[in-house]
Design a protein around this motif. Structure first.
Motif, mmCIF file in Angstrom:
data_model
loop_
_atom_site.group_PDB
_atom_site.id
_atom_site.type_symbol
_atom_site.label_atom_id
_atom_site.label_comp_id
_atom_site.label_asym_id
_atom_site.label_seq_id
_atom_site.Cartn_x
_atom_site.Cartn_y
_atom_site.Cartn_z
ATOM 1 N N MET A 44 28.160 -8.896 -10.203
ATOM 2 C CA MET A 44 26.774 -9.110 -10.342
ATOM 3 C C MET A 44 26.271 -8.400 -11.857
ATOM 4 N N PHE A 45 25.245 -8.758 -12.295
ATOM 5 C CA PHE A 45 24.598 -7.751 -13.517
ATOM 6 C C PHE A 45 23.104 -8.101 -13.303
ATOM 7 N N THR A 46 22.518 -7.012 -14.177
ATOM 8 C CA THR A 46 21.055 -7.096 -14.535
ATOM 9 C C THR A 46 20.738 -6.970 -15.784
ATOM 10 N N ILE A 47 19.659 -7.646 -16.321
ATOM 11 C CA ILE A 47 19.338 -7.410 -17.678
ATOM 12 C C ILE A 47 17.789 -6.633 -17.719
ATOM 13 N N GLU A 48 17.554 -5.709 -18.337
ATOM 14 C CA GLU A 48 16.100 -5.173 -18.592
ATOM 15 C C GLU A 48 16.091 -4.958 -19.997
ATOM 16 N N HIS A 49 14.702 -5.204 -20.575
ATOM 17 C CA HIS A 49 14.196 -4.995 -21.975
ATOM 18 C C HIS A 49 13.545 -3.866 -21.901
ATOM 19 N N ASP A 50 13.934 -2.628 -22.650
ATOM 20 C CA ASP A 50 13.005 -1.369 -22.825
ATOM 21 C C ASP A 50 12.704 -1.419 -23.921
ATOM 22 N N PHE A 51 11.879 -0.487 -24.736
ATOM 23 C CA PHE A 51 11.070 -0.356 -25.886
ATOM 24 C C PHE A 51 12.024 -0.657 -26.910
ATOM 25 N N ASP A 52 13.226 0.119 -27.011
ATOM 26 C CA ASP A 52 14.054 -0.137 -28.307
ATOM 27 C C ASP A 52 15.477 -0.582 -28.045
ATOM 28 N N ALA A 53 15.685 -1.195 -26.708
ATOM 29 C CA ALA A 53 17.173 -1.423 -26.408
ATOM 30 C C ALA A 53 16.923 -2.507 -25.316
ATOM 31 N N THR A 54 17.983 -3.312 -25.240
ATOM 32 C CA THR A 54 18.157 -4.219 -23.995
ATOM 33 C C THR A 54 19.270 -3.422 -23.183
ATOM 34 N N VAL A 55 19.052 -3.318 -21.894
ATOM 35 C CA VAL A 55 20.052 -2.617 -21.027
ATOM 36 C C VAL A 55 20.549 -3.721 -20.276
ATOM 37 N N ILE A 56 22.047 -3.855 -20.211
ATOM 38 C CA ILE A 56 22.794 -4.736 -19.250
ATOM 39 C C ILE A 56 23.575 -3.715 -18.443
ATOM 40 N N THR A 57 23.445 -3.874 -16.966
ATOM 41 C CA THR A 57 24.076 -3.282 -16.028
ATOM 42 C C THR A 57 25.120 -4.086 -15.365
ATOM 43 N N ARG A 64 40.160 -3.750 -3.050
ATOM 44 C CA ARG A 64 40.318 -2.778 -3.992
ATOM 45 C C ARG A 64 39.099 -1.797 -4.193
ATOM 46 N N PRO A 65 39.482 -0.681 -4.669
ATOM 47 C CA PRO A 65 38.573 0.433 -4.982
ATOM 48 C C PRO A 65 37.509 -0.114 -5.826
ATOM 49 N N LEU A 66 36.289 0.263 -5.853
ATOM 50 C CA LEU A 66 35.404 -0.305 -6.785
ATOM 51 C C LEU A 66 35.132 0.497 -7.697
ATOM 52 N N ASN A 67 34.846 -0.111 -9.174
ATOM 53 C CA ASN A 67 34.627 0.808 -10.342
ATOM 54 C C ASN A 67 33.103 1.173 -10.539
ATOM 55 N N GLU A 68 32.960 2.160 -11.108
ATOM 56 C CA GLU A 68 31.584 2.648 -11.309
ATOM 57 C C GLU A 68 30.792 1.594 -12.190
ATOM 58 N N ASP A 69 29.545 1.479 -12.115
ATOM 59 C CA ASP A 69 28.677 0.420 -12.888
ATOM 60 C C ASP A 69 29.066 0.791 -14.503
ATOM 61 N N VAL A 70 28.979 -0.471 -15.298
ATOM 62 C CA VAL A 70 29.136 0.069 -16.630
ATOM 63 C C VAL A 70 27.689 -0.603 -17.203
ATOM 64 N N VAL A 71 27.282 0.212 -17.932
ATOM 65 C CA VAL A 71 26.093 0.161 -18.588
ATOM 66 C C VAL A 71 26.166 -0.232 -20.000
ATOM 67 N N ILE A 72 25.401 -1.397 -20.480
ATOM 68 C CA ILE A 72 25.664 -1.752 -22.128
ATOM 69 C C ILE A 72 24.075 -1.559 -22.708
ATOM 70 N N LEU A 73 24.131 -0.745 -23.531
ATOM 71 C CA LEU A 73 22.655 -0.492 -24.219
ATOM 72 C C LEU A 73 22.773 -1.266 -25.646
ATOM 73 N N SER A 74 22.024 -2.238 -25.796
ATOM 74 C CA SER A 74 22.086 -2.929 -27.168
ATOM 75 C C SER A 74 21.014 -2.505 -27.989
ATOM 76 N N PHE A 75 20.807 -1.999 -29.091
ATOM 77 C CA PHE A 75 20.174 -1.477 -30.286
ATOM 78 C C PHE A 75 20.109 -2.543 -31.397
ATOM 79 N N ASP A 76 19.223 -2.350 -32.313
ATOM 80 C CA ASP A 76 19.519 -3.279 -33.307
ATOM 81 C C ASP A 76 20.396 -2.763 -34.282
ATOM 82 N N ASP A 77 21.234 -1.765 -34.139
ATOM 83 C CA ASP A 77 22.273 -1.375 -35.249
ATOM 84 C C ASP A 77 23.503 -0.760 -34.416
#
Length: 80
Positions: A1-14, A24-37
């Motif tokens: 499962m994943f989520t996509i959120e659009h913040d003021f200066d970044a897109t956040v994918i979890t 199996r044991p579950l891993n912690e969520d991975v958060v990807i923050l996408s900025f312009d640069d």
């Protein structure tokens, strides 16, 4: 499962780790923050003692994208 959120200066994918119960044991969520640069990848460390963070330039992200589809070897992408 994943989520996509659009913040003021970044897109956040979890990315949420999912597996059938008991497989199996579950891993912690991975958060990807996408900025312009840059792209920032974050994940809580086991035990919750802190956050591991990786920062990639857009060029590094493009190289990673290419590397996932290439066989073993040394490569250089042409920048245009």
């Amino acid at each position: 499962m994943f989520t996509i959120e659009h913040d003021f200066d970044a897109t956040v994918i979890t990315l949420v780790d999912e597996a059938p119960p008991g497989t199996r044991p579950l891993n912690e969520d991975v958060v990807i923050l996408s900025f312009d640069d840059r792209i920032v990848i974050e994940q809580m460390e086991p035990g919750g003692d802190g956050v591991s963070r990786i920062v990639l330039t857009i060029e590094q992200l493009n190289e990673l994208r290419a590397a996932l589809n290439l066989p073993e070897g040394n490569y250089r992408l042409e920048r245009g």
